[in-house]
Motif scaffolding. Structure first.
Motif: not given
Length: 394
Positions: A6-19, A252-260
């Motif tokens: 959830t973090t990698v998708v939404h942590a920047d919500d408050n600094v997104r300069p557009s919709h 996609t970091l949380p998807l990739r790291v377990p495979r590595h």
């Protein structure tokens, strides 16, 4: 705190300069202001995003927001490379007459900063064995201002007791700066153990696609503001397109790291008893001398392992030449497996004597497992080791 995915998708919500769902690329060198007051503020706002891209950019801010939340820090900032992150942070934190403690087992670029750069500016350094927490204490002087740690270390995969070093540093008013590139914040968060600052070569796992050179530093907002001031002078700025690509990779970091993690562990287990291999350096193996410490600090052990060939330098070179899937290349963290001979790579940065002092065996191959099918990678490395075993075995 939300989970990593959830973090990698939404942590920047408050600094997104557009919709826009997919963020725009702010490919601009400079920004305008509506009045003199706003212009004056933007010119000095630490880590701002709408004055001049060397000072900050909306794409920078989005990456920083995601990394800060992943590393559980107040703030983060991006740079043009991992080495830019390290050198900018160090130059911001130490001055002539200060003392810095580093590790003997560390990335060659970090070692070169310690041995070749800092002494030119009147900063003394001491490198210690990271596996001995007491060595850090013995190296302390009244002038110690900074302790650099890297765990797991490149390329020996040695582990530093982060909590012990952090407690020691704080009792002597020194700052700790940890390289978390190999572990990623998914496998380890140094600030959970008291480390002050974390840096990454974001070129590696954070981006994850071998198409961006970038760095990132995370820590308190106050300290990041100080480092940002130095960054505006050194000018190691990350381009907006690269920042945008880095953000896309982070998603996609949380998807990739377990495979590595899985591939690295499988390769280490497959090679540990092979006659062509004298030792496998991987903290996930029970016989790793610091496996217990690694298990306390890490939730996964990463995709990098050190394969020490019994035949030394020539055997390492031959092993690399036999690999089918892993490319002979520097770097790591992309979908493709990469393997490199550290001694060959670092000879441009360090002398043979300095490499020997770091403890890196001349027969060591650093193997960075990608995201290929596990069975294919295991079959490939075993075939390469079999080919070498006929001429070089323990």
């Amino acid at each position: 705190m939300p989970g990593n995915s959830t973090t990698v998708v939404h942590a920047d919500d408050n600094v997104r300069p557009s919709h826009a769902v997919a963020p725009p690329i702010y490919q601009t060198a400079t920004f305008s202001a509506e009045d003199a007051e706003r212009f004056a503020y933007a010119a000095v706002e630490p880590r701002g995003q709408d004055f001049y891209t060397r000072f900050g950019n909306p794409n920078h801010a989005q990456v920083a927001a995601v990394v800060a939340q992943l590393e559980n820090t107040e703030a983060a900032m991006v740079t043009a490379s991992g080495m830019a992150a390290l050198s900018t942070a160090v130059l911001a934190l130490v001055s002539a007459g200060d003392h810095v403690i580093g590790q003997t087992s560390t990335y060659g670029g970090t070692g070169s900063v310690l041995l070749n750069l800092l002494p030119r500016f009147g900063v003394s350094i001491t490198q210690v064995d990271q596996t001995d927490p007491g060595a850090f204490e013995r190296a302390l002087t009244p002038q110690t201002r900074l302790i650099l740690v890297e765990s797991p270390s490149n390329p020996l995969l040695q582990i530093t007791d982060l909590r012990a070093v952090a407690e020691l540093a704080h009792s002597h008013n020194a700052v700790t700066l940890a390289d978390n590139t190999f572990a990623t914040p998914l496998n380890q968060r140094p600030t959970d153990f008291g480390i002050d600052l974390v840096w990454h070569s974001a070129t590696k796992y954070l981006n994850g696609h071998s198409d961006v050179s970038a760095g990132v530093i995370a820590g308190t907002a106050e300290t990041l503001d100080k480092i940002w001031e130095t960054a505006t002078l050194t000018g190691a700025v990350l381009g907006p397109i690269d920042a945008w690509l880095l953000l896309r990779g982070l998603r996609t970091l949380p998807l990739r790291v377990p495979r590595h993690n899985a591939n690295g562990h499988a390769l280490a287990e497959a090679l540990q008893d092979h006659p062509a291999v004298s030792r496998v350096h991987y903290p996930g193996l029970p016989d790793h001398p610091q496996h217990a410490l690694a298990s306390r600090q890490m939730s996964g052990f990463g995709g990098v392992l050190g394969i020490e060939l019994a035949g030394g330098y020539d055997a390492a070179d031959e092993f690399l030449g036999q690999l089918r899937y892993a490319r002979r290349s520097a770097s790591l963290g992309g979908p493709e497996s990469l393997a490199v001979h550290p001694v060959s790579m670092w000879r441009g940065m360090l002398s043979d004597e300095q490499i020997a002092e770091s403890g890196v065996p001349f027969g060591l191959v650093r193997f960075a497992a990608g995201t290929e099918d596990t069975a294919d990678l295991v079959s490939d490395v075993l075939a390469a080791a079999d080919a070498v075993a006929g001429r070089h075995s323990r």
